[in-house]
Design a protein around this motif. Structure first.
Motif, PDB file in Angstrom:
ATOM      1  N   UNK A 168       0.711  -1.412   0.275  1.00 26.66           N
ATOM      2  CA  UNK A 168      -0.187  -0.235   0.566  1.00 26.66           C
ATOM      3  C   UNK A 168       0.714   1.213   0.093  1.00 26.66           C
ATOM      4  N   UNK A 169       0.653   1.904  -0.886  1.00 26.13           N
ATOM      5  CA  UNK A 169       1.162   3.670  -1.029  1.00 26.13           C
ATOM      6  C   UNK A 169       0.855   4.194   0.303  1.00 26.13           C
ATOM      7  N   UNK A 170       2.305   5.389   0.693  1.00 27.83           N
ATOM      8  CA  UNK A 170       1.694   6.365   1.283  1.00 27.83           C
ATOM      9  C   UNK A 170       1.074   6.825   1.810  1.00 27.83           C
ATOM     10  N   UNK A 171       0.664   7.963  -0.063  1.00 31.81           N
ATOM     11  CA  UNK A 171      -1.137   8.553  -0.332  1.00 31.81           C
ATOM     12  C   UNK A 171      -2.557   7.335   0.319  1.00 31.81           C
ATOM     13  N   UNK A 172      -2.086   5.865  -0.454  1.00 29.74           N
ATOM     14  CA  UNK A 172      -3.349   5.293  -0.465  1.00 29.74           C
ATOM     15  C   UNK A 172      -3.809   5.587   1.459  1.00 29.74           C
ATOM     16  N   UNK A 187      -9.753  -4.994  15.261  1.00 35.00           N
ATOM     17  CA  UNK A 187     -10.304  -6.114  14.953  1.00 35.00           C
ATOM     18  C   UNK A 187     -10.328  -5.875  13.704  1.00 35.00           C
ATOM     19  N   UNK A 188     -11.468  -5.513  13.220  1.00 34.71           N
ATOM     20  CA  UNK A 188     -11.807  -5.958  11.902  1.00 34.71           C
ATOM     21  C   UNK A 188     -10.616  -5.437  10.640  1.00 34.71           C
ATOM     22  N   UNK A 189     -10.800  -4.354  11.164  1.00 35.84           N
ATOM     23  CA  UNK A 189      -9.387  -3.267  10.222  1.00 35.84           C
ATOM     24  C   UNK A 189      -8.702  -4.214  10.100  1.00 35.84           C
ATOM     25  N   UNK A 190      -7.744  -4.525  11.442  1.00 35.75           N
ATOM     26  CA  UNK A 190      -6.533  -5.238  10.579  1.00 35.75           C
ATOM     27  C   UNK A 190      -7.181  -6.912  10.378  1.00 35.75           C
ATOM     28  N   UNK A 191      -8.164  -7.790  10.251  1.00 38.37           N
ATOM     29  CA  UNK A 191      -8.587  -8.868   9.895  1.00 38.37           C
ATOM     30  C   UNK A 191      -8.628  -8.509   8.472  1.00 38.37           C
ATOM     31  N   UNK A 192      -9.290  -7.126   7.528  1.00 33.00           N
ATOM     32  CA  UNK A 192      -9.693  -7.138   6.617  1.00 33.00           C
ATOM     33  C   UNK A 192      -8.884  -6.591   5.599  1.00 33.00           C
ATOM     34  N   UNK A 193      -7.929  -5.410   6.210  1.00 30.51           N
ATOM     35  CA  UNK A 193      -6.741  -4.522   5.557  1.00 30.51           C
ATOM     36  C   UNK A 193      -5.503  -4.429   6.595  1.00 30.51           C
ATOM     37  N   UNK A 194      -4.239  -4.041   5.397  1.00 33.86           N
ATOM     38  CA  UNK A 194      -3.503  -3.609   6.548  1.00 33.86           C
ATOM     39  C   UNK A 194      -2.802  -2.566   6.831  1.00 33.86           C
ATOM     40  N   UNK A 195      -3.321  -1.216   6.499  1.00 40.11           N
ATOM     41  CA  UNK A 195      -2.728   0.084   6.587  1.00 40.11           C
ATOM     42  C   UNK A 195      -2.910   0.181   7.804  1.00 40.11           C
ATOM     43  N   UNK A 196      -3.727  -0.352   9.189  1.00 40.70           N
ATOM     44  CA  UNK A 196      -2.958   0.096  10.137  1.00 40.70           C
ATOM     45  C   UNK A 196      -2.517  -0.517  10.851  1.00 40.70           C
ATOM     46  N   UNK A 197      -1.870  -2.175  10.403  1.00 38.45           N
ATOM     47  CA  UNK A 197      -1.058  -3.138  11.078  1.00 38.45           C
ATOM     48  C   UNK A 197       0.349  -2.053  12.179  1.00 38.45           C
ATOM     49  N   UNK A 198       1.222  -1.641  10.585  1.00 35.18           N
ATOM     50  CA  UNK A 198       1.953  -1.219  12.039  1.00 35.18           C
ATOM     51  C   UNK A 198       1.582  -0.524  13.123  1.00 35.18           C
ATOM     52  N   UNK A 199       1.318   0.710  13.022  1.00 38.52           N
ATOM     53  CA  UNK A 199       0.646   1.316  14.087  1.00 38.52           C
ATOM     54  C   UNK A 199      -0.376   0.914  15.480  1.00 38.52           C
TER      55      UNK A 199
END
Length: 155
Positions: free
Chosen positions: A1-5, A94-106
Protein backbone atom coordinates in the motif's frame (compact mmCIF):
# COMPACT_ATOMS: atom_id res chain seq x y z
CA UNK A 1 0.00 0.00 0.00
CA UNK A 2 1.43 3.36 -0.96
CA UNK A 3 1.88 6.22 1.46
CA UNK A 4 -0.90 8.19 -0.22
CA UNK A 5 -3.40 5.33 -0.04
CA UNK A 6 -2.45 4.68 3.61
CA UNK A 7 -3.00 8.36 4.40
CA UNK A 8 -6.39 8.34 2.69
CA UNK A 9 -7.37 5.17 4.58
CA UNK A 10 -6.36 6.77 7.91
CA UNK A 11 -8.30 9.95 7.09
CA UNK A 12 -11.44 7.98 6.20
CA UNK A 13 -11.18 5.68 9.23
CA UNK A 14 -10.36 8.26 11.90
CA UNK A 15 -13.82 9.95 12.09
CA UNK A 16 -15.58 6.60 12.38
CA UNK A 17 -13.26 5.39 15.15
CA UNK A 18 -13.62 8.70 16.98
CA UNK A 19 -17.43 8.44 16.90
CA UNK A 20 -17.23 4.80 17.95
CA UNK A 21 -15.04 5.66 20.96
CA UNK A 22 -17.43 8.47 21.90
CA UNK A 23 -20.33 5.99 21.78
CA UNK A 24 -18.34 3.54 23.93
CA UNK A 25 -17.53 6.35 26.37
CA UNK A 26 -21.23 7.08 26.78
CA UNK A 27 -21.87 3.38 27.44
CA UNK A 28 -19.04 3.40 29.98
CA UNK A 29 -20.67 6.33 31.81
CA UNK A 30 -23.77 4.18 32.24
CA UNK A 31 -21.58 1.27 33.37
CA UNK A 32 -19.84 3.45 35.94
CA UNK A 33 -23.17 3.98 37.70
CA UNK A 34 -24.01 0.27 37.93
CA UNK A 35 -23.17 -2.08 40.77
CA UNK A 36 -19.76 -3.50 39.94
CA UNK A 37 -19.71 -7.21 39.28
CA UNK A 38 -16.50 -9.17 38.76
CA UNK A 39 -16.34 -12.51 37.01
CA UNK A 40 -13.12 -14.50 36.72
CA UNK A 41 -11.79 -14.60 33.19
CA UNK A 42 -12.01 -17.83 31.20
CA UNK A 43 -8.60 -18.11 29.49
CA UNK A 44 -9.88 -20.83 27.13
CA UNK A 45 -12.50 -18.34 25.92
CA UNK A 46 -9.80 -15.71 25.44
CA UNK A 47 -7.81 -18.06 23.21
CA UNK A 48 -10.91 -18.96 21.17
CA UNK A 49 -11.93 -15.36 20.43
CA UNK A 50 -10.46 -13.12 17.80
CA UNK A 51 -8.47 -10.44 19.50
CA UNK A 52 -6.01 -7.86 18.28
CA UNK A 53 -3.17 -10.12 19.39
CA UNK A 54 -4.57 -13.21 17.66
CA UNK A 55 -4.90 -11.31 14.38
CA UNK A 56 -1.40 -9.85 14.73
CA UNK A 57 -0.09 -13.34 15.53
CA UNK A 58 -1.76 -14.73 12.39
CA UNK A 59 -0.17 -11.92 10.37
CA UNK A 60 3.23 -12.82 11.91
CA UNK A 61 3.62 -9.48 13.69
CA UNK A 62 3.54 -11.15 17.11
CA UNK A 63 5.55 -14.28 17.81
CA UNK A 64 3.84 -17.30 19.37
CA UNK A 65 5.64 -16.54 22.65
CA UNK A 66 4.40 -12.94 22.66
CA UNK A 67 0.88 -14.11 21.84
CA UNK A 68 1.02 -16.65 24.67
CA UNK A 69 2.22 -13.94 27.08
CA UNK A 70 -0.74 -11.73 26.12
CA UNK A 71 -3.39 -14.47 26.23
CA UNK A 72 -2.27 -16.12 29.46
CA UNK A 73 -0.18 -13.86 31.68
CA UNK A 74 -1.77 -10.55 30.75
CA UNK A 75 -5.36 -11.73 30.28
CA UNK A 76 -5.49 -13.27 33.76
CA UNK A 77 -4.86 -9.82 35.27
CA UNK A 78 -8.30 -8.70 34.08
CA UNK A 79 -11.77 -10.08 34.63
CA UNK A 80 -14.32 -11.50 32.19
CA UNK A 81 -16.40 -8.31 32.00
CA UNK A 82 -13.35 -6.22 31.13
CA UNK A 83 -12.61 -8.74 28.37
CA UNK A 84 -16.19 -8.40 27.07
CA UNK A 85 -15.83 -4.64 27.06
CA UNK A 86 -12.48 -4.93 25.28
CA UNK A 87 -13.99 -7.09 22.54
CA UNK A 88 -16.85 -4.61 22.07
CA UNK A 89 -14.78 -1.40 22.14
CA UNK A 90 -12.05 -2.74 19.88
CA UNK A 91 -14.30 -4.66 17.45
CA UNK A 92 -13.73 -2.06 14.68
CA UNK A 93 -9.95 -2.28 15.14
CA UNK A 94 -10.07 -6.09 15.00
CA UNK A 95 -12.17 -5.84 11.83
CA UNK A 96 -9.66 -3.44 10.25
CA UNK A 97 -6.75 -5.68 11.13
CA UNK A 98 -8.48 -8.75 9.71
CA UNK A 99 -9.51 -7.20 6.41
CA UNK A 100 -6.95 -4.47 5.71
CA UNK A 101 -3.29 -3.85 6.35
CA UNK A 102 -2.93 -0.06 6.48
CA UNK A 103 -3.20 0.08 10.29
CA UNK A 104 -1.08 -2.99 11.10
CA UNK A 105 2.13 -1.15 11.94
CA UNK A 106 0.42 1.43 14.13
CA UNK A 107 -1.65 -1.12 16.04
CA UNK A 108 1.42 -3.34 16.42
CA UNK A 109 3.29 -0.37 17.93
CA UNK A 110 0.50 0.12 20.49
CA UNK A 111 0.41 -3.60 21.30
CA UNK A 112 4.18 -3.63 21.88
CA UNK A 113 3.80 -0.66 24.25
CA UNK A 114 0.99 -2.53 26.02
CA UNK A 115 3.19 -5.61 26.37
CA UNK A 116 6.15 -3.56 27.61
CA UNK A 117 3.96 -2.03 30.32
CA UNK A 118 2.81 -5.46 31.46
CA UNK A 119 6.37 -6.81 31.45
CA UNK A 120 7.49 -3.85 33.56
CA UNK A 121 4.55 -4.38 35.90
CA UNK A 122 5.37 -8.09 36.26
CA UNK A 123 9.05 -7.42 37.00
CA UNK A 124 8.63 -4.44 39.35
CA UNK A 125 5.22 -5.26 40.88
CA UNK A 126 3.97 -1.77 40.06
CA UNK A 127 2.90 0.24 37.05
CA UNK A 128 5.38 2.64 35.50
CA UNK A 129 4.62 6.34 35.67
CA UNK A 130 4.26 7.25 32.02
CA UNK A 131 1.77 8.58 29.52
CA UNK A 132 1.16 5.11 28.09
CA UNK A 133 0.60 3.66 31.55
CA UNK A 134 -2.05 6.29 32.27
CA UNK A 135 -3.60 5.67 28.85
CA UNK A 136 -3.61 1.92 29.54
CA UNK A 137 -5.39 2.45 32.87
CA UNK A 138 -7.99 4.64 31.19
CA UNK A 139 -8.58 2.07 28.43
CA UNK A 140 -8.97 -0.77 30.93
CA UNK A 141 -11.43 1.31 32.96
CA UNK A 142 -13.43 2.09 29.80
CA UNK A 143 -13.53 -1.62 28.87
CA UNK A 144 -14.52 -2.57 32.43
CA UNK A 145 -17.46 -0.13 32.50
CA UNK A 146 -18.61 -1.13 29.00
CA UNK A 147 -18.40 -4.77 30.10
CA UNK A 148 -20.66 -3.97 33.08
CA UNK A 149 -23.36 -2.73 30.70
CA UNK A 150 -22.92 -5.64 28.27
CA UNK A 151 -23.25 -8.13 31.12
CA UNK A 152 -26.60 -6.62 32.10
CA UNK A 153 -27.81 -6.88 28.49
CA UNK A 154 -26.64 -10.47 27.99
CA UNK A 155 -25.25 -12.36 31.01
Amino acid sequence: MTLISKTIAYILTLPFLTLWLLFCFIISLIGSMLYKKRIYIDLDRVKKRETICSVLNNKKYLSDEEYEFETVEVACIYDELTFRGYLFVLAPVIFLLKHFSFADDFVFYLVKKWMDLHKFQREHKKRPKSFFSSLMSLCVLLAFFVGQVLYRIKP
